[in-house]
Scaffold this motif. Structure first.
Motif, PDB file in Angstrom:
ATOM      1  N   THR A 108      86.475  18.141  25.111  1.00 17.47           N
ATOM      2  CA  THR A 108      86.284  18.997  26.282  1.00 17.47           C
ATOM      3  C   THR A 108      86.494  20.457  25.893  1.00 17.47           C
ATOM      4  O   THR A 108      87.475  20.790  25.226  1.00 17.47           O
ATOM      5  N   LEU A 109      85.594  21.317  26.298  1.00 19.20           N
ATOM      6  CA  LEU A 109      85.726  22.740  25.994  1.00 19.20           C
ATOM      7  C   LEU A 109      86.783  23.373  26.900  1.00 19.20           C
ATOM      8  O   LEU A 109      86.984  22.930  28.042  1.00 19.20           O
ATOM      9  N   PRO A 110      87.472  24.414  26.421  1.00 17.56           N
ATOM     10  CA  PRO A 110      88.507  25.043  27.250  1.00 17.56           C
ATOM     11  C   PRO A 110      88.012  25.513  28.603  1.00 17.56           C
ATOM     12  O   PRO A 110      88.733  25.414  29.608  1.00 17.56           O
ATOM     13  N   VAL A 111      86.770  26.007  28.686  1.00 14.58           N
ATOM     14  CA  VAL A 111      86.245  26.515  29.952  1.00 14.58           C
ATOM     15  C   VAL A 111      86.063  25.393  30.975  1.00 14.58           C
ATOM     16  O   VAL A 111      85.982  25.652  32.185  1.00 14.58           O
ATOM     17  N   GLU A 112      86.020  24.156  30.516  1.00 11.91           N
ATOM     18  CA  GLU A 112      85.802  23.025  31.410  1.00 11.91           C
ATOM     19  C   GLU A 112      87.100  22.439  31.954  1.00 11.91           C
ATOM     20  O   GLU A 112      87.062  21.637  32.893  1.00 11.91           O
ATOM     21  N   VAL A 113      88.226  22.822  31.375  1.00 16.22           N
ATOM     22  CA  VAL A 113      89.512  22.225  31.763  1.00 16.22           C
ATOM     23  C   VAL A 113      89.844  22.454  33.239  1.00 16.22           C
ATOM     24  O   VAL A 113      90.293  21.523  33.922  1.00 16.22           O
ATOM     25  N   PRO A 114      89.674  23.680  33.804  1.00 14.22           N
ATOM     26  CA  PRO A 114      90.028  23.853  35.220  1.00 14.22           C
ATOM     27  C   PRO A 114      89.297  22.900  36.153  1.00 14.22           C
ATOM     28  O   PRO A 114      89.900  22.372  37.099  1.00 14.22           O
ATOM     29  N   SER A 115      88.026  22.656  35.908  1.00 17.61           N
ATOM     30  CA  SER A 115      87.296  21.746  36.797  1.00 17.61           C
ATOM     31  C   SER A 115      87.794  20.313  36.648  1.00 17.61           C
ATOM     32  O   SER A 115      87.837  19.561  37.632  1.00 17.61           O
ATOM     33  N   VAL A 116      88.181  19.913  35.434  1.00 23.37           N
ATOM     34  CA  VAL A 116      88.718  18.567  35.222  1.00 23.37           C
ATOM     35  C   VAL A 116      90.014  18.386  36.002  1.00 23.37           C
ATOM     36  O   VAL A 116      90.230  17.365  36.673  1.00 23.37           O
ATOM     37  N   VAL A 117      90.891  19.373  35.913  1.00 20.53           N
ATOM     38  CA  VAL A 117      92.178  19.295  36.610  1.00 20.53           C
ATOM     39  C   VAL A 117      91.976  19.280  38.116  1.00 20.53           C
ATOM     40  O   VAL A 117      92.584  18.464  38.838  1.00 20.53           O
ATOM     41  N   LEU A 118      91.120  20.174  38.628  1.00 18.55           N
ATOM     42  CA  LEU A 118      90.884  20.229  40.072  1.00 18.55           C
ATOM     43  C   LEU A 118      90.271  18.929  40.588  1.00 18.55           C
ATOM     44  O   LEU A 118      90.673  18.408  41.643  1.00 18.55           O
ATOM     45  N   ALA A 119      89.288  18.400  39.864  1.00 21.41           N
ATOM     46  CA  ALA A 119      88.646  17.155  40.299  1.00 21.41           C
ATOM     47  C   ALA A 119      89.649  16.019  40.372  1.00 21.41           C
ATOM     48  O   ALA A 119      89.631  15.216  41.318  1.00 21.41           O
ATOM     49  N   ALA A 120      90.533  15.933  39.395  1.00 16.34           N
ATOM     50  CA  ALA A 120      91.536  14.862  39.398  1.00 16.34           C
ATOM     51  C   ALA A 120      92.534  15.035  40.527  1.00 16.34           C
ATOM     52  O   ALA A 120      92.923  14.064  41.191  1.00 16.34           O
ATOM     53  N   LEU A 124      92.483  11.726  42.853  1.00 17.43           N
ATOM     54  CA  LEU A 124      93.475  10.678  42.600  1.00 17.43           C
ATOM     55  C   LEU A 124      94.528  10.570  43.698  1.00 17.43           C
ATOM     56  O   LEU A 124      94.789   9.461  44.190  1.00 17.43           O
ATOM     57  N   PRO A 125      95.188  11.657  44.129  1.00 16.50           N
ATOM     58  CA  PRO A 125      96.232  11.488  45.148  1.00 16.50           C
ATOM     59  C   PRO A 125      95.700  10.996  46.489  1.00 16.50           C
ATOM     60  O   PRO A 125      96.436  10.356  47.254  1.00 16.50           O
ATOM     61  N   LEU A 126      94.443  11.274  46.796  1.00 12.97           N
ATOM     62  CA  LEU A 126      93.877  10.882  48.082  1.00 12.97           C
ATOM     63  C   LEU A 126      93.351   9.450  48.094  1.00 12.97           C
ATOM     64  O   LEU A 126      92.829   8.998  49.111  1.00 12.97           O
ATOM     65  N   GLY A 127      93.484   8.752  46.979  1.00 15.97           N
ATOM     66  CA  GLY A 127      93.179   7.328  46.996  1.00 15.97           C
ATOM     67  C   GLY A 127      92.034   6.866  46.141  1.00 15.97           C
ATOM     68  O   GLY A 127      91.665   5.686  46.213  1.00 15.97           O
ATOM     69  N   ALA A 128      91.422   7.728  45.325  1.00 13.83           N
ATOM     70  CA  ALA A 128      90.357   7.275  44.435  1.00 13.83           C
ATOM     71  C   ALA A 128      90.879   6.148  43.553  1.00 13.83           C
ATOM     72  O   ALA A 128      91.949   6.250  42.967  1.00 13.83           O
ATOM     73  N   VAL A 129      90.119   5.075  43.448  1.00 10.50           N
ATOM     74  CA  VAL A 129      90.565   3.900  42.697  1.00 10.50           C
ATOM     75  C   VAL A 129      90.291   4.134  41.217  1.00 10.50           C
ATOM     76  O   VAL A 129      89.438   3.492  40.593  1.00 10.50           O
ATOM     77  N   LEU A 130      91.022   5.061  40.655  1.00  5.27           N
ATOM     78  CA  LEU A 130      90.875   5.466  39.264  1.00  5.27           C
ATOM     79  C   LEU A 130      92.234   5.878  38.730  1.00  5.27           C
ATOM     80  O   LEU A 130      93.163   6.141  39.496  1.00  5.27           O
ATOM     81  N   GLY A 131      92.352   5.967  37.401  1.00  2.00           N
ATOM     82  CA  GLY A 131      93.607   6.339  36.775  1.00  2.00           C
ATOM     83  C   GLY A 131      93.612   7.769  36.275  1.00  2.00           C
ATOM     84  O   GLY A 131      92.576   8.444  36.274  1.00  2.00           O
ATOM     85  N   PRO A 132      94.770   8.248  35.811  1.00  5.27           N
ATOM     86  CA  PRO A 132      94.880   9.629  35.338  1.00  5.27           C
ATOM     87  C   PRO A 132      94.557   9.813  33.860  1.00  5.27           C
ATOM     88  O   PRO A 132      94.611  10.932  33.357  1.00  5.27           O
ATOM     89  N   GLU A 133      94.240   8.728  33.151  1.00  2.76           N
ATOM     90  CA  GLU A 133      94.151   8.835  31.694  1.00  2.76           C
ATOM     91  C   GLU A 133      92.986   9.693  31.217  1.00  2.76           C
ATOM     92  O   GLU A 133      93.132  10.489  30.275  1.00  2.76           O
ATOM     93  N   ALA A 134      91.812   9.569  31.833  1.00  2.00           N
ATOM     94  CA  ALA A 134      90.664  10.363  31.385  1.00  2.00           C
ATOM     95  C   ALA A 134      90.856  11.857  31.637  1.00  2.00           C
ATOM     96  O   ALA A 134      90.592  12.677  30.742  1.00  2.00           O
ATOM     97  N   PRO A 135      91.297  12.281  32.832  1.00  2.00           N
ATOM     98  CA  PRO A 135      91.560  13.717  33.008  1.00  2.00           C
ATOM     99  C   PRO A 135      92.623  14.245  32.051  1.00  2.00           C
ATOM    100  O   PRO A 135      92.500  15.373  31.552  1.00  2.00           O
ATOM    101  N   LEU A 136      93.653  13.440  31.789  1.00  2.00           N
ATOM    102  CA  LEU A 136      94.682  13.883  30.849  1.00  2.00           C
ATOM    103  C   LEU A 136      94.107  14.092  29.456  1.00  2.00           C
ATOM    104  O   LEU A 136      94.406  15.090  28.790  1.00  2.00           O
ATOM    105  N   MET A 137      93.301  13.149  29.010  1.00  2.00           N
ATOM    106  CA  MET A 137      92.715  13.271  27.673  1.00  2.00           C
ATOM    107  C   MET A 137      91.793  14.485  27.592  1.00  2.00           C
ATOM    108  O   MET A 137      91.798  15.215  26.596  1.00  2.00           O
ATOM    109  N   ALA A 138      91.000  14.707  28.634  1.00  2.00           N
ATOM    110  CA  ALA A 138      90.112  15.870  28.634  1.00  2.00           C
ATOM    111  C   ALA A 138      90.903  17.169  28.642  1.00  2.00           C
ATOM    112  O   ALA A 138      90.572  18.127  27.925  1.00  2.00           O
ATOM    113  N   MET A 139      91.966  17.216  29.438  1.00  2.00           N
ATOM    114  CA  MET A 139      92.789  18.418  29.495  1.00  2.00           C
ATOM    115  C   MET A 139      93.459  18.681  28.156  1.00  2.00           C
ATOM    116  O   MET A 139      93.471  19.814  27.658  1.00  2.00           O
TER     117      MET A 139
END
Length: 448
Positions: A108-120, A124-139
Motif C-alpha cells: 500500500t502506498l503512503p498516500v492511500e493509508v488515510p482512506s484505508v483507515v477511514l474505511a475500516a 468495522l465498528p458499525l457491524g461490517a462482517v469483516l475483520g481488522p487484519e487487512a486494514p492493519l496490514m495495508a496501514m
C-alpha cells in the motif's frame, strides 16, 4: 512458482547476503520501523474496539435496552454504507482493496493509508462482517514505505516489497494472538525459497517481535483492549480418537464448502459494486444489516453475535459451547455467512476473522454427534476454516495452535489433517468453479 528450498549450492549466497552491509542496514530499519508502525496499529485497533463497544453495548443501554435490539443492525449498517461511499469513490486508494480479493497484492502506498483507515473505522465498528487484519496490514505496509522514501525504493526495487511486508507483520503482530502467526503467514504467502526467503524472513521476524513488544507494553500501560483473535477459555481436549477423525474430515470438507460459497457470493457482489459504486455500496450494507436482523429474529438472540468480525463471539462460544443450541449455531452460520459474503464484495475489512468463527460454529454444532466431542469439533473447524479462506495450510495450523493454547498439543494431529483437508477442498472447489465459468464464457463451437 516458488523456488526450491536452498541446498548446499545456495549456502554461499545466503552467507553473502547476511554479511552484506546493505542487508544489515535493512534489518536495523525494519526494527526501527516496527516501533512507529506498531504504535499506529495499536491506536487504530484500540479506537476501533472502543467504537465497536460504544455502538453495540453502550448506545443500546443508554437508550434503555439491555442489549442491542433485533433491528439494531439495519440503521448501523445503513450508516456504515453512507459513510463509506465518499471514501471508496473519492479518496486515493479507495479505502483499500475489496476483501474478497484476499490479503495479497502490492504494498500500500503512503498516500492511500488515510482512506484505508477511514474505511475500516466507518465499516468495522458499525457491524461490517469483516475483520481488522487487512486494514492493519495495508496501514503497516504504507507507513513502512513512508519511512524509507520513494527515492530509496526506486534505487533498490526489492526494498519496497520487503519493507512493506515487514510493516504489515509489525502491524498485525498480536492481532492473531501470536506474532509468529503473522510471520508464518507472510513467508508462506510469499512462496519463496533459498536466499530470497531469508531476505524476507528476518526483517518480518524482527519487525513482528518489536511490534508484539509495543502492543504488549501499551496494552498494559493504557489498559486498552485491541480485541485480538484469542480464546481465553478453551474446552479441555484429550488425544483425538478414530471417531474424531471420522467426523472431523467430512466436517473440514463442509466448512471449506461454506467458505468457498461465501467467497463466490463475494465475487458476485464485487462485480455488482464495480459500477455505480456509491449507491450499490449502500444497498450492500443494508443487505448485511438484514442478515443480522434475520439472525436476531430467528434465534431471539442479539444481532451482535452475527455482526462484526466474530472475535468476541468466538471467545463466548469456546468458553461455554453448551450455551449455544444447535439451531442457533446453524442460524449463525447461515446468516453470518450470507452477511460475510455480501461484505466481502462491497465493504472494507479483512476476510479471515469471520471465517474462523463460522468454522468454529459448525465444529461445535456437530460436536454432539456420537463419537465426536465438542473440543474436537472446535479444533477441526478452526483449522479447516482458516485453511479454506487463506489457502495457507501451515499458517492455518499455527493459528489454530495459537488459539487452542494448552490444548493444542493433544489436538495437533486432528488440526493438521483438517487444515490439509480444508485447503484441498477449497482448492478443488475453486478450480471446478473456475472451469465451469470458463466453459460458460467460451464462445459456442461452430458445427462442422
Amino acid at each position: 512458482m516458488a523456488e526450491q528450498a536452498a541446498g548446499p549450492a545456495s549456502a554461499p549466497g545466503i552467507r553473502a547476503l547476511l554479511r552484506s552491509p546493505g542487508y544489515g542496514r535493512l534489518l536495523l530499519v525494519s526494527a526501527a520501523v516496527g516501533v512507529p508502525v506498531s504504535l499506529a496499529a495499536f491506536g487504530f485497533v484500540s479506537l476501533e474496539h472502543e467504537l465497536q463497544h460504544w455502538v453495540w453495548e453502550s448506545a443500546p443501554k443508554a437508550l434503555g435496552y439491555g442489549r442491542a435490539p433485533w433491528w439494531w443492525g439495519l440503521p448501523a449498517l445503513a450508516l456504515a454504507g453512507l459513510l463509506l461511499v465518499p471514501v471508496v469513490t473519492r479518496l486515493p486508494g479507495r479505502g483499500g482493496h475489496v476483501p474478497v480479493h484476499g490479503l495479497g497484492g502490492p504494498p500500500t502506498l503512503p498516500v492511500e493509508v488515510p482512506s484505508v483507515v477511514l474505511a475500516a473505522l466507518v465499516s468495522l465498528p458499525l457491524g461490517a462482517v469483516l475483520g481488522p487484519e487487512a486494514p492493519l496490514m495495508a496501514m503497516g505496509s504504507g507507513l513502512a514505505l513512508l519511512a524509507v522514501g520513494r527515492a530509496q525504493r526506486a534505487a533498490s526495487p526489492r526494498l519496497g516489497p520487503v519493507m512493506g511486508a515487514a510493516g504489515s507483520t509489525a502491524a498485525i503482530s498480536t492481532i492473531f494472538g501470536s506474532p509468529l502467526v503473522a510471520v508464518v503467514m507472510m513467508v508462506e504467502a510469499a512462496g519463496l525459497g533459498g536466499p530470497q526467503l531469508t531476505l524476507l524472513l528476518l526483517p518480518c521476524l524482527l519487525a513482528s517481535g518489536v511490534g508484539a513488544l509495543v502492543f504488549t507494553g501499551f496494552g498494559h500501560w493504557t489498559g486498552l483492549s485491541i480485541g485480538a483473535l484469542a480464546l481465553p477459555v478453551v474446552p479441555k481436549a484429550g488425544l483425538p480418537d478414530a471417531g474424531d477423525f471420522l467426523w472431523g474430515v467430512p466436517l473440514a470438507v463442509a466448512v471449506a464448502v461454506v467458505v468457498v460459497v461465501a467467497q463466490s457470493l463475494g465475487h458476485r457482489f464485487a462485480a455488482f459494486t464495480a459500477q455505480r459504486t456509491g449507491v450499490r455500496t449502500v444497498i450492500c450494507a443494508v443487505l448485511v444489516g438484514l442478515c443480522l436482523t434475520g439472525y436476531a429474529v430467528v434465534t431471539g438472540r442479539s444481532p451482535e453475535e452475527a455482526a462484526l468480525s466474530g472475535q468476541a463471539t468466538l471467545g463466548q462460544l469456546a468458553a461455554d459451547p453448551q450455551a449455544w443450541p444447535v439451531g442457533a449455531l446453524l442460524a449463525l452460520v447461515v446468516f453470518k455467512g450470507l452477511g460475510w459474503g455480501v461484505a466481502l464484495g462491497s465493504l472494507r475489512g479483512g476476510p479471515i476473522f469471520p471465517a474462523v468463527l463460522l468454522g468454529a460454529a459448525l465444529g461445535v454444532a456437530v460436536g454432539g454427534l456420537p463419537g465426536m466431542g465438542v473440543e474436537a469439533g472446535l479444533a477441526a473447524g478452526l483449522a479447516a476454516s482458516t485453511a479454506a479462506i487463506t489457502r495457507l495450510p501451515v499458517t492455518s495450523t499455527v493459528l489454530a495452535a495459537a488459539l487452542l493454547g494448552a490444548q493444542a498439543a493433544d489436538s495437533m494431529p486432528l488440526v493438521i489433517v483438517c487444515a490439509v483437508v480444508g485447503f484441498l477442498t477449497a482448492t478443488f472447489v475453486h478450480r471446478v468453479t473456475a472451469d465451469a465459468q470458463e466453459a460458460r464464457q467460451a464462445p459456442p463451437r461452430s458445427a462442422d
